[in-house]
Design a protein around this motif. Structure first.
Motif: not given
Length: 353
Positions: A295-305
């Motif tokens: 979960e973005h900025k809750e349990t880690g960070y996600l990116f699209n590019t």
């Protein structure tokens, strides 16, 4: 109950989940057999993954020699006469269902990231994969999705099949929350775990690693692939360790500072669950499967590019505090959501149904 697990892709996460299922069932005194096919990345000592009461039968299963594989597997199944066959991965799913035609055997099928999720194929090939799945459905089976994303893909492509959700789990007894054990030195260690193949986005990993080649950051790929893929990673400054045992992988996780997943699609990656269990900060591509864990900025960070991924790594270098907070959140989530106890209860209920 007499249960047979059939696994063609006997390696990495698929082997991990299959062995977990078989060992749980053996614990509850079921008669469990595993028919497996040996591949290049299959551990030499496959039996070490299974309880001593689980019977292992090596059988070469291949979609290239599908007819011969069906005949060979059907012979084994007639001899064992199981109540339930549980097929793991797409090839085993197809061959198992063809082998069970006309036999009074219930079939469960865990695709472990069904081929319909692939991002490296065109519409024609994806259509053919769907046709194979539809054809195999002439033998009724229950699909078991390992993530909500996989469940939705299967339901959309095959609306007439019965598909249920059983999220992956990990044996977590080897993981302890001990951030002091991770030594923070001058060099930042960025790690990923898995086979070097298009699904894991190794080219994306290379592009990000190259951006930090002249900086004090080391990139480590725990896993293996063909010589061409490894050469490309090495040229980008990435250290490729080759395949390691579970304990060695855990040691690698605890020695790293950051986990980076550049996967393009996933079922539900065991590697991300293990990284979370090691309380390791995670930056991951927001692909199917990854988004079911992070979960973005809750349990880690996600990116699209790629540029977003590079920016997140840069931010981590500047200030690790928010990333560590996410890692702590993920650690606590993992021990509840992905525990063997939860998995065991849901697995037993699934077989009873």
């Amino acid at each position: 109950m007499k249960i047979v697990h059939i696994i063609e892709s006997t390696a990495t996460g698929t082997l991990s989940i299959c062995s977990l299922m078989a060992n749980i069932q053996a614990k509850y005194k079921h008669n469990v057999s595993v028919i497996f096919s040996r591949r290049k990345d299959t551990p030499d000592d496959v039996k070490a993954n299974f309880d001593s009461s689980v019977k292992l039968i090596e059988c070469n299963l291949s979609i290239v020699n599908a007819f011969r594989s069906v005949i060979r597997l059907r012979r084994e199944l007639k001899e064992i006469a199981p109540d339930v066959v549980h097929a793991h991965s797409s090839i085993a799913g197809f061959i198992s269902r063809m082998s069970c035609l006309g036999l009074d055997i219930d079939i469960l099928y865990s695709p472990h990231c069904i081929s319909l999720m692939r991002k490296d194929i065109g519409h024609v090939k994806k259509f053919l994969f769907r046709m194979f799945e539809c054809f195999a459905c002439i033998k009724k089976s229950k699909y078991i999705a390992c993530s909500r994303s996989e469940q939705e893909v299967i339901a959309a492509a095959l609306p007439n099949v019965d598909v249920v959700l059983l999220e992956n789990a990990v044996v977590l007894s080897d993981f302890k929350y001990n951030p002091i054990a991770r030594t923070i030195g001058d060099e930042l260690k960025v790690i990923t775990v898995g086979g070097i193949r298009p699904q894991k986005g190794y080219l994306e990993f290379i592009r990000i690693a190259k951006n930090f080649k002249c900086k004090n950051v080391s990139f480590i790929w725990v896993g293996d692939g063909n010589d061409t893929e490894k050469k490309l990673l090495n040229e980008a400054g990435v250290t490729v360790t080759g395949w390691k045992s579970k304990q060695e992988v855990i040691q690698e996780l605890y020695s790293a500072d950051l986990y980076l997943s550049t996967a393009r699609w996933e079922g539900m990656p065991v590697s991300l669950i293990e990284a979370s269990a090691a309380c390791l900060p995670i930056i991951a591509n927001s692909c199917l499967g990854n988004v079911d864990i992070i979960e973005h900025k809750e349990t880690g960070y996600l990116f699209n590019t790629t540029s977003e991924g590079i920016e997140l790594v840069e931010q981590f270098i500047q200030d690790r505090t928010p990333y560590k907070k996410c890692a702590e959140n993920a650690y606590h989530v993992v021990f509840e959501r992905f525990s063997v106890e939860r998995f065991s209860k849901e697995l037993i209920a699934l077989y009873k149904s």
